[in-house]
Design a protein around this motif. Structure first.
Motif, PDB file in Angstrom:
ATOM      1  N   LEU A  98      16.455  20.474  -4.645  1.00  0.00           N
ATOM      2  CA  LEU A  98      17.075  20.722  -5.954  1.00  0.00           C
ATOM      3  C   LEU A  98      16.514  22.008  -6.577  1.00  0.00           C
ATOM      4  CD1 LEU A  98      18.986  19.884  -8.175  1.00  0.00           C
ATOM      5  CD2 LEU A  98      17.213  18.348  -9.063  1.00  0.00           C
ATOM      6  N   ALA A  99      15.225  22.261  -6.397  1.00  0.00           N
ATOM      7  CA  ALA A  99      14.620  23.501  -6.921  1.00  0.00           C
ATOM      8  C   ALA A  99      15.309  24.715  -6.309  1.00  0.00           C
ATOM      9  CB  ALA A  99      13.129  23.514  -6.615  1.00  0.00           C
ATOM     10  N   LYS A 100      15.584  24.655  -5.009  1.00  0.00           N
ATOM     11  CA  LYS A 100      16.245  25.780  -4.329  1.00  0.00           C
ATOM     12  C   LYS A 100      17.688  25.943  -4.804  1.00  0.00           C
ATOM     13  CE  LYS A 100      13.513  25.851  -0.053  1.00  0.00           C
ATOM     14  NZ  LYS A 100      12.422  24.974  -0.474  1.00  0.00           N
ATOM     15  N   LEU A 101      18.363  24.815  -5.052  1.00  0.00           N
ATOM     16  CA  LEU A 101      19.752  24.879  -5.524  1.00  0.00           C
ATOM     17  C   LEU A 101      19.827  25.481  -6.927  1.00  0.00           C
ATOM     18  CD1 LEU A 101      20.997  21.400  -4.222  1.00  0.00           C
ATOM     19  CD2 LEU A 101      21.775  23.645  -3.442  1.00  0.00           C
ATOM     20  N   TYR A 102      18.905  25.090  -7.804  1.00  0.00           N
ATOM     21  CA  TYR A 102      18.853  25.704  -9.139  1.00  0.00           C
ATOM     22  C   TYR A 102      18.570  27.207  -9.030  1.00  0.00           C
ATOM     23  CZ  TYR A 102      19.156  21.673 -12.325  1.00  0.00           C
ATOM     24  OH  TYR A 102      19.595  20.599 -13.077  1.00  0.00           O
ATOM     25  N   SER A 103      17.695  27.572  -8.117  1.00  0.00           N
ATOM     26  CA  SER A 103      17.367  28.984  -7.933  1.00  0.00           C
ATOM     27  C   SER A 103      18.597  29.773  -7.491  1.00  0.00           C
ATOM     28  CB  SER A 103      16.243  29.121  -6.906  1.00  0.00           C
ATOM     29  OG  SER A 103      15.932  30.477  -6.685  1.00  0.00           O
ATOM     30  N   ALA A 104      19.396  29.175  -6.586  1.00  0.00           N
ATOM     31  CA  ALA A 104      20.616  29.845  -6.112  1.00  0.00           C
ATOM     32  C   ALA A 104      21.625  30.046  -7.236  1.00  0.00           C
ATOM     33  CB  ALA A 104      21.241  29.040  -4.977  1.00  0.00           C
ATOM     34  N   LEU A 105      21.558  29.187  -8.259  1.00  0.00           N
ATOM     35  CA  LEU A 105      22.454  29.320  -9.412  1.00  0.00           C
ATOM     36  C   LEU A 105      21.890  30.261 -10.476  1.00  0.00           C
ATOM     37  CD1 LEU A 105      23.472  25.565  -9.791  1.00  0.00           C
ATOM     38  CD2 LEU A 105      24.999  27.440  -9.148  1.00  0.00           C
ATOM     39  N   GLY A 106      20.673  30.797 -10.223  1.00  0.00           N
ATOM     40  CA  GLY A 106      20.055  31.688 -11.190  1.00  0.00           C
ATOM     41  C   GLY A 106      19.384  30.958 -12.337  1.00  0.00           C
TER      42      GLY A 106
END
Length: 616
Positions: free
Chosen positions: A376-384
């Motif tokens: 989830l941390a990586k997915l939030y990062s991909a969304l900026g």
């Protein structure tokens, strides 16, 4: 008529006789006579050989005509049945589908049916089964050709009477054995299965054309369960959902078949997809039907799961726009399956970030493990969204650190010491009480355990496997005292040896046992001299070297553990009389415990153990 226009004609793989018996006989005779005449043999020998060949060649021809009347009716009907293939193919492939071709085909069908109707009721059961098979297929052919020319009423009139046969002619009806052209043939269910599937498909379409919607769902379900052709399946699913829609039955089956429609469409090859699209059999039909189902019946539960399944199917159809809409509806319906939410959060083809953000926020609100927090941390990062990403990255690190501490605390670093004893062995009277202990250690999936037992007056078991069917001639019980020593290598499966868990294991056990028997009194005879000594006392010693398979389970708590196991194997035994004046080879004994006994012999190991101890 979409089905008959676009789908191939199925027939079973039945043999077709190429020549009649008379033609075959002439060909054989001409071939062999020509060879004889051209040879350099004397004329008298040529004549004799020709006459002999006539006898040889005519014999099988006569045999070929040795069919019973009922077999002859079947034989002639199959001839006609085989010739129908090209006629029906020509009608189907003809662009105009001339109705004038139907009477000729129907005439052939009538001739074949009349022959089969002549078969006697007293005919063999197998022949009647074969006759019913061909007669039902002929009536199906008749209905099929009327469907080809658009006369659906007649088509249904001929298909309905044979429905009972097609319903019941499953694998248990086959194989069918019959004679054709003096040869034995067999029809397997695999020859009929595709015909059966298309029967239901064609009949479904015929009922749709005649607005007989009540019968369509039953036919369509059977066609779906049998057909292996995805092109046909798309058509049949369409008949099913269309008929139920016209009947106003918007239920869970409608929702399931709507998604099945999309998936089945996706399974067709590109060429068939083009054909389906040309007749408006698009995957979008399934999506529209799903929306319509929920519109007419909003009480259906788990709508979110249906939309989630539809989204996955629409992605395979390369329609990201509809897939995004399906994801949105699934979220609106409150669907919160973790795998689904991660799927949406990774949907790169989403028209905007809001859909993915919404999925991430839904994941943030439910329980996640360490790995999922990191994802989830990586997915939030991909969304900026760095703030949210950092927060879940810290949570993931804390979660992993906590798990590592729990593992270290619970497993003691992966190494444990087990010290135990045999509780039930102490429950015997004092003179019969055994004293023993076990000790060992575990490391991961491995455990090494040693045991020692001081034995007092255990009943002696007759374990010699080389005895010669000798019965004990006394009623006295014999006991032994001594020691048992074992070393066991255990391998856990599938989990490791840990505290607060029950672990199954198995492995080899190596043992040594010294068994001093209680006194045995017997007469002893020297085999060489026949001299007998009366009432001689012996206290034999039985040394056993054991190899067994040990399997069981150890249930460990925080400090204590209970271990139950079974050992099964064999022992190699050294039996000694412990009296230098006598031996087993040169003397004969009146006591069966000693007579016919070998110094070295095989025995068996069968032992159940339960120990309780400290697990440190």
């Amino acid at each position: 008529m979409q089905f008959f226009v676009n789908h191939k004609w199925y027939k079973n793989n039945l043999p077709i006789a190429l020549n009649n018996s008379y033609d075959i006989l002439l060909k054989r005779m001409n071939k062999y006579f020509d060879t004889i005449i051209k040879s350099s043999l004397p004329m008298s020998f040529k004549i004799t050989l020709s006459l002999a060949l006539i006898g040889i060649l005519i014999t099988p021809s006569i045999k070929a005509q040795s069919l019973t009347p009922d077999e002859k009716y079947l034989n002639d009907a199959v001839h006609i049945y085989d010739k129908l293939n090209p006629e029906v193919d020509n009608l189907q492939s003809s662009p105009k589908r001339e109705k004038s071709a139907v009477p000729k085909i129907e005439k052939s069908i009538n001739q074949a049916v009349a022959l089969l109707d002549n078969i006697s009721p007293a005919a063999p059961e197998e022949l009647k089964k074969v006759s019913r098979y061909f007669r039902s297929n002929l009536e199906y052919d008749r209905g099929y050709i009327y469907g080809l020319v658009g006369n659906y009423k007649k088509m249904n009139d001929y298909l309905l009477p044979v429905k009972d046969f097609f319903d019941n002619a499953d694998e248990s009806y086959f194989p069918l054995q019959y004679k054709f052209e003096d040869k034995n043939y067999s029809i397997a269910y695999s020859n009929f299965e595709s015909i059966r599937a298309v029967y239901y498909s064609a009949f479904s379409e015929g009922c749709m054309k005649m607005k007989n919607y009540e019968l369509v769902p039953e036919l369509a379900r059977k066609g779906l369960s049998i057909s292996k052709d995805n092109y046909v399946k798309v058509l049949v699913i369409d008949y099913l959902i269309t008929s139920k829609s016209n009947l106003g039955k918007f239920d869970e089956e409608m929702a399931d078949q709507s998604i099945n429609y999309i998936n089945t469409y996706n399974s067709n090859d590109p060429k068939d997809k083009v054909a389906l699209d040309s007749f408006e059999y698009s995957y979008k039909r399934g999506w529209d039907c799903l929306l319509k189902t929920f519109e007419h019946n909003p009480t259906i539960t788990n709508q979110g799961s249906y939309y989630a399944r539809a989204a996955t199917a629409l992605i395979k159809a390369n329609d990201n726009e509809l897939a995004g809409l399906a994801y949105q509806k699934a979220l609106d319906a409150g669907y919160r399956d973790k795998d689904f939410l991660f799927e949406v959060a990774q949907f790169d083809a989403a028209p905007n970030k809001s859909l993915r953000t919404r999925a991430c926020d839904a994941l943030a609100a439910i329980s996640l493990d360490c790995y999922e927090m990191d994802r989830l941390a990586k997915l939030y990062s991909a969304l900026g969204m760095q703030k949210e990403s950092s927060a879940f990255e810290k949570k993931a690190h804390k979660c992993e650190a906590k798990n590592e501490k729990m593992v270290a605390r619970g497993s003691g670093g992966g190494f444990h010491l087990y010290l135990g004893t045999y509780p039930f062995r102490f429950m015997s009277p004092k003179d019969y009480r055994d004293y023993g202990a076990v000790g060992g250690f575990t490391a991961g999936k491995f455990m090494l355990l040693g045991s020692y037992m001081k034995v007092n007056k255990n009943r002696y078991a007759w374990t010699d496997m080389s005895f010669r069917n000798i019965s004990d001639n006394t009623s006295q019980n014999y006991f032994w005292s001594g020691k048992d020593i074992n070393l066991t290598f255990r391998f856990a499966t599938p989990k490791k040896f840990e505290k607060k868990t029950t672990t199954l294991y198995l492995g080899p056990q190596f043992g040594y046992s010294e068994r001093k028997l209680s006194s045995i009194t017997t007469d002893v005879t020297n085999i060489a001299t026949s001299q007998t000594d009366n009432a001689v006392s012996f206290e034999p010693l039985d040394k056993q070297y054991q190899l067994a398979l040990n399997y069981g389970a150890i249930s460990a708590g925080k400090f204590l553990a209970v271990d139950f196991n079974i050992s099964l194997g064999a022992s190699y035994c050294d039996f000694s009389l412990e009296n230098p004046k006598y031996n087993l080879k040169d003397f004969k004994f009146t006591h069966s415990y000693l007579d016919h006994r070998d110094e070295w012999h095989w025995g068996m190991v069968l032992r159940c153990n339960l120990t309780i101890g400290f697990y440190l």
